[in-house]
Design a protein around this motif. Structure first.
Motif, PDB file in Angstrom:
ATOM      1  N   ARG A 134       2.266   6.505   6.879  1.00  0.00           N
ATOM      2  CA  ARG A 134       1.531   5.597   7.769  1.00  0.00           C
ATOM      3  C   ARG A 134       1.735   4.143   7.361  1.00  0.00           C
ATOM      4  N   GLU A 135       1.689   3.868   6.053  1.00  0.00           N
ATOM      5  CA  GLU A 135       1.846   2.477   5.614  1.00  0.00           C
ATOM      6  C   GLU A 135       3.279   1.977   5.830  1.00  0.00           C
ATOM      7  N   ALA A 173       0.850   4.396  -2.614  1.00  0.00           N
ATOM      8  CA  ALA A 173       0.774   5.794  -2.207  1.00  0.00           C
ATOM      9  C   ALA A 173       1.937   6.595  -2.783  1.00  0.00           C
ATOM     10  N   ARG A 183       0.835  -1.211   0.000  1.00  0.00           N
ATOM     11  CA  ARG A 183       0.000   0.000   0.000  1.00  0.00           C
ATOM     12  C   ARG A 183       0.869   1.260   0.000  1.00  0.00           C
ATOM     13  N   ALA A 184       2.038   1.189   0.700  1.00  0.00           N
ATOM     14  CA  ALA A 184       2.956   2.328   0.675  1.00  0.00           C
ATOM     15  C   ALA A 184       3.494   2.571  -0.733  1.00  0.00           C
ATOM     16  N   GLY A 219      -2.498  10.079  11.490  1.00  0.00           N
ATOM     17  CA  GLY A 219      -3.058   8.753  11.683  1.00  0.00           C
ATOM     18  C   GLY A 219      -2.058   7.771  12.206  1.00  0.00           C
ATOM     19  N   ALA A 270       1.136  13.738   9.704  1.00  0.00           N
ATOM     20  CA  ALA A 270       0.532  12.454   9.369  1.00  0.00           C
ATOM     21  C   ALA A 270      -0.130  11.931  10.623  1.00  0.00           C
ATOM     22  N   PRO A 274      -1.626  14.307   0.653  1.00  0.00           N
ATOM     23  CA  PRO A 274      -2.374  13.146   1.167  1.00  0.00           C
ATOM     24  C   PRO A 274      -1.686  11.815   0.859  1.00  0.00           C
ATOM     25  N   SER A 275      -1.185  11.689  -0.354  1.00  0.00           N
ATOM     26  CA  SER A 275      -0.516  10.429  -0.703  1.00  0.00           C
ATOM     27  C   SER A 275       0.762  10.234   0.111  1.00  0.00           C
ATOM     28  N   GLN A 276       1.491  11.302   0.369  1.00  0.00           N
ATOM     29  CA  GLN A 276       2.715  11.184   1.157  1.00  0.00           C
ATOM     30  C   GLN A 276       2.400  10.849   2.613  1.00  0.00           C
ATOM     31  N   GLN A 277       1.335  11.431   3.146  1.00  0.00           N
ATOM     32  CA  GLN A 277       0.944  11.062   4.498  1.00  0.00           C
ATOM     33  C   GLN A 277       0.545   9.598   4.568  1.00  0.00           C
ATOM     34  N   GLN A 278      -0.209   9.151   3.570  1.00  0.00           N
ATOM     35  CA  GLN A 278      -0.593   7.741   3.538  1.00  0.00           C
ATOM     36  C   GLN A 278       0.641   6.847   3.415  1.00  0.00           C
TER      37      GLN A 278
END
Length: 857
Positions: free
Chosen positions: A742-743, A719, A715-716, A790, A788, A735-739
């Motif tokens: 997290r991943e 992203a 998933r990373a 989350g 980030a 948003p993609s970098q934050q995701q």
């Protein structure tokens, strides 16, 4: 007194007899030795056979001299000799027994008085004397010959006599009789028996043993080029002759009765040995002609199944053995060009029948991709050559994807087809160099093409074309592969060359030249390793720029270890210790392979760890790499936020930007210029692509290690791909970098759990350790990681496990002794916390939490 004296009288009589013998020997032996010496010299000369070389009159004269010397020595020895009497014998016994005052004379004396008192005194004296004569000794004879012969010449005479007797052997008696009884008449000299020896020596390249001929003659077949040798001794007559058909030649005289001859056998003939017209022996020779070797292809030549090598399966035969084999290649378009010769290795088991498989890689040769004619040439020991049939094929060539590299290779082949076509190639180089965007504005490539162009124009030597082709090939390889692949290939070639030099040193005893060759190969390997390490460092800097900073401390540590290994290899090469050199080469190759895979061992003790420990270390390194990616992704997220803030409308009066500190005037940020923001976004896009590629390689390595890939890493990757597309299209990558952050954090925890399930906990290891390693990476991400929001379940904002986290406890499971890298990250974390704590506009709860964290430092 008489009864007591009877046993003593018997002992005295025996002692006097032995004493007389001892005294006689002591007097007689020194007198006899000169005469015995004369006899010994005579026997030595006789056993040596020297008398046989003397004429009769001199023999008699020498014999008379020996007789006179013997008589003189005997007369002088007998003069003054007398046998010892009883008185001398008694004195010898008294001296040997250590008696004083002549007690033996006391026993023979009588009292001359009749006085009772005197008689009683005399008897007491005799009893005391008898008591002292309990032990009488005579002692061994002591002729004292050493005083008369202080140089021990008598021993040399004994050795000479023994040696002469041994040399005489069975002729000792006959030689002695000849020495004593000389012959007054000249006896005819004995004629030695005729002795004939003849043999044929075949040529050295045949490896055949010499053939000894029958002295009676015969017929035989020998290889062409053999040599006949004859040795004749003894017999009567003149100089022997060697007759070859009708011609004759005399034998060479070695001495009065020995002759020899040597001649080459160039054709079949009858060769006879004659003396005074009488034939002693004759041989009929027929020669076996040496046929040229034959060569053939065992199968049609063509490309190898794998790689770019050329497959040549060949065979060759010769009646006496093949000494060399090679493949000859000629260009079809230019048959008059100098052929390309490839030496083919020979097997030593059966030199007469050779079979081999050669797979030369000619993809770098200027003829690669062109049609050639090839044949196998075999040579025997006589210098004769045989060739196989000629086959035509196209040499395998390397495919180039880079357009400029493909064009350079095409121009290179054009020079191979027609070296005079310099003008056309020069125009092609001008055209390529006029478009620097096609080769990424690489200065080295531009200079290489310009140098090649001017060499073709100004250097009219024929060799200049080959030199330009080499330059063009290197430029094409540089464009296609890059410096790292070139240095890796050069390193592999240096390792192979050192292995071949070691194999050669094991086959032959190492001498000074072999040791110098080994030392040179080790030095070349050392330089190749140095260039490869520099190329790897340069590649990291070029591909990753700010996102993947080069760690000089780690490289220096590896470089010191590699330097130590190569220095030990050079020392072993100088001392000729090939076994030690092989061990060091194997260790160096292990380190290079580990370096290529990104897992260089940090200490020598890791060699003794178990395979499980090594796998755990590899897994820990890979988890550390994930945390580095989190850090780099956070840095790119920070820059994305700054660009967003720069694009926002300017603040109104009394407002300040979120990141502006109190008490400081608001200044324009570097990203306020739209062009700078666009250039920065493009750089981040390239770094995002490099980071995603590194993540893909990491996923593959972890999958090879554990057999499973964490889903969070997949998933990373998605992203990161979305962030890369957003950066390339001018969109919002936040948003993609934050995701992705997290991943990546979740993927690191899944990797730690997978490692614990498969490899268990090592010493000081466990779930806590793998999780604790995330803390520096989480904090180093800067504001981007803070935003980030989350965080995964069971983690605090710094990525540490809380008490409520599954598997967490208060037993220090995530505690480890910090190393240098951890200490560096800890200092960076401290600096980041202080920077954030200085931003007083942050929420009070966050500032309070940062203050509590700083107190722990």
């Amino acid at each position: 007194m008489t009864e007591a004296r009877d046993p003593l009288s018997r002992r005295l009589a025996r002692g006097r007899r032995l004493a007389r013998w001892a005294l006689s020997w002591e007097s007689l032996w020194p007198r006899l030795w000169p005469a015995l010496g004369v006899v010994g010299v005579f026997l030595t000369v006789a056993f040596a056979g020297l008398f046989s070389f003397l004429p009769a009159w001199l023999h008699l004269l020498v014999l008379a001299g020996f007789v006179a010397a013997l008589g003189l020595a005997a007369w002088r020895g007998a003069r003054g000799f007398a046998w010892p009497g009883d008185a001398a014998a008694e004195r010898r016994i008294e001296a040997a027994s250590g008696l004083t005052h002549r007690p033996l004379s006391t026993l023979r004396d009588h009292a001359v008085t009749e006085d009772p008192a005197a008689l009683a005194l005399w008897q007491a004296h005799q009893r005391r004397t008898l008591a002292n004569l309990a032990r009488l000794r005579v002692g061994g004879p002591r002729p004292a010959l050493a005083r008369r012969d202080p140089r021990a010449l008598r021993l040399g005479l004994v050795v000479a006599l023994a040696a002469g007797f041994v040399m005489a052997g069975g002729d000792a008696g006959q030689r002695l009789r000849r020495a004593i009884w000389p012959s007054l008449h000249a006896a005819p000299m004995a004629v030695a028996a005729l002795k004939l020896e003849a043999w044929v020596t075949p040529p050295a390249y045949t490896g055949a043993a010499p053939v000894f001929l029958d002295p009676k003659g015969g017929t035989l077949t020998v290889p062409q080029g053999s040599r006949l040798q004859i040795a004749l001794s003894g017999g009567r007559g003149g100089v022997p002759e060697l007759k070859v058909d009708a011609a004759a030649q005399q034998l060479r005289a070695l001495d009065a009765g020995s002759f020899a001859a040597e001649m080459p056998l160039e054709h079949g003939a009858r060769i006879a040995l004659a003396r005074d017209g009488a034939e002693l022996a004759a041989w009929n020779f027929s020669l076996q002609a040496d046929a040229p070797p034959t060569a053939a292809f065992a199968e049609p030549p063509g490309p190898a199944g794998r790689g770019l090598a050329l497959r040549l399966l060949w065979r060759a035969e010769d009646d006496w053995g093949v000494t060399a084999a090679r493949a000859e290649l000629r260009l079809v378009a230019r048959p008059e060009a100098e052929p390309l010769l490839l030496e083919l290795p020979l097997a030593g088991s059966n030199p007469r029948q050779q079979r081999g498989l050669a797979q030369p890689d000619l993809s770098a040769h200027p003829w690669a991709g062109l049609a050639v004619r090839i044949r196998i040439l075999a040579r025997d020991g006589a210098g004769q050559e045989g060739s196989s049939e000629t086959r035509e094929l196209t040499l395998p060539e390397r495919e180039f994807n880079h357009p400029v590299a493909r064009a350079l290779v095409g121009l290179r082949k054009a020079l191979s087809l027609d070296p005079e076509a310099r003008e056309a190639v020069r125009r092609g180089l001008d055209d390529l160099s006029s478009k620097p965007d096609a080769f990424e504005n690489d200065t080295a490539t531009f200079l290489a093409m310009r140098v090649a162009r001017h060499r073709l124009q100004r250097d009219r030597r024929p060799d200049a074309v080959a030199e330009v082709q080499v330059l063009m090939w290197q430029a094409a390889i540089a464009l296609e592969e890059g410096r790292t692949d070139r240095t890796a290939r050069a390193l592999a070639e240096a390792r192979e060359a050192l292995r071949e030099a070691l194999a050669e040193a094991e086959r032959t005893p190492p001498d000074a030249a072999a040791r110098a060759e080994l030392e040179r190969r080790v030095q070349e390997l050392r330089e190749a390793v140095q260039r490869h390490l520099e190329a790897l460092a340069e590649r990291l800097r070029q591909e990753n720029a700010e996102a993947m900073p080069f760690d000089p401390s780690q490289r220096l540590m590896d470089q010191r270890e590699l330097d130590r290994r190569t220095q030990e290899m050079e020392q072993a090469a100088r001392e000729g210790r090939t076994d030690r050199l092989q061990q060091e080469l194997a260790e160096l190759e292990r380190m290079l392979d580990a370096l290529q895979q990104g897992r260089v061992a940090r200490n020598e003790g890791s060699n003794n760890n178990s395979q499980r420990q090594q796998q755990r270390q590899r897994g820990q390194q890979q988890m550390g790499a994930v945390q580095d990616m989190v850090q780099r992704q956070g840095e790119m997220l920070d820059r994305a936020h700054r660009r967003d803030e720069a694009q926002a409308p300017p603040p109104r009066n009394g407002e300040r930007r979120p990141n502006a500190q109190r008490g400081q005037p608001q200044q324009a940020q570097p990203g306020d210029n739209p062009q700078e923001r666009s250039a920065e976004a493009q750089r981040d896009g390239r770094q995002q692509r490099a980071l995603r590629r590194a993540l893909g390689e990491l996923m593959q390595q972890f999958g090879d290690l554990t057999g499973e890939i964490p889903e969070a890493l997949g998933r990373a990757d998605q992203a990161m791909r979305q962030a890369q597309e957003a950066l390339g299209q001018g969109g919002d990558p936040v948003p993609s970098q934050q995701q992705a952050i997290r991943e990546l954090q979740e993927g690191g925890r899944q990797m730690a759990q997978s490692m614990q399930r498969q490899f268990g906990q090592g010493e000081g290891e466990g779930e806590g350790q793998g999780q604790a390693q995330e803390a520096p990476g989480n904090a180093q991400g800067g504001q981007g990681q803070e935003r980030a929001t989350g965080q995964a379940q069971g983690r605090d904002p710094l990525g540490r496990p809380t008490r409520e986290a599954p598997g967490a406890n208060d037993q220090g499971s995530d505690t480890q002794v910090p190393q240098e890298a951890e200490m560096l990250r800890s200092r960076r974390l401290q600096e980041e916390l202080r920077r954030r704590g200085a931003e007083r506009e942050r929420p009070p709860t966050e500032l309070d939490y940062i203050d509590r964290l700083l107190k722990s430092f």
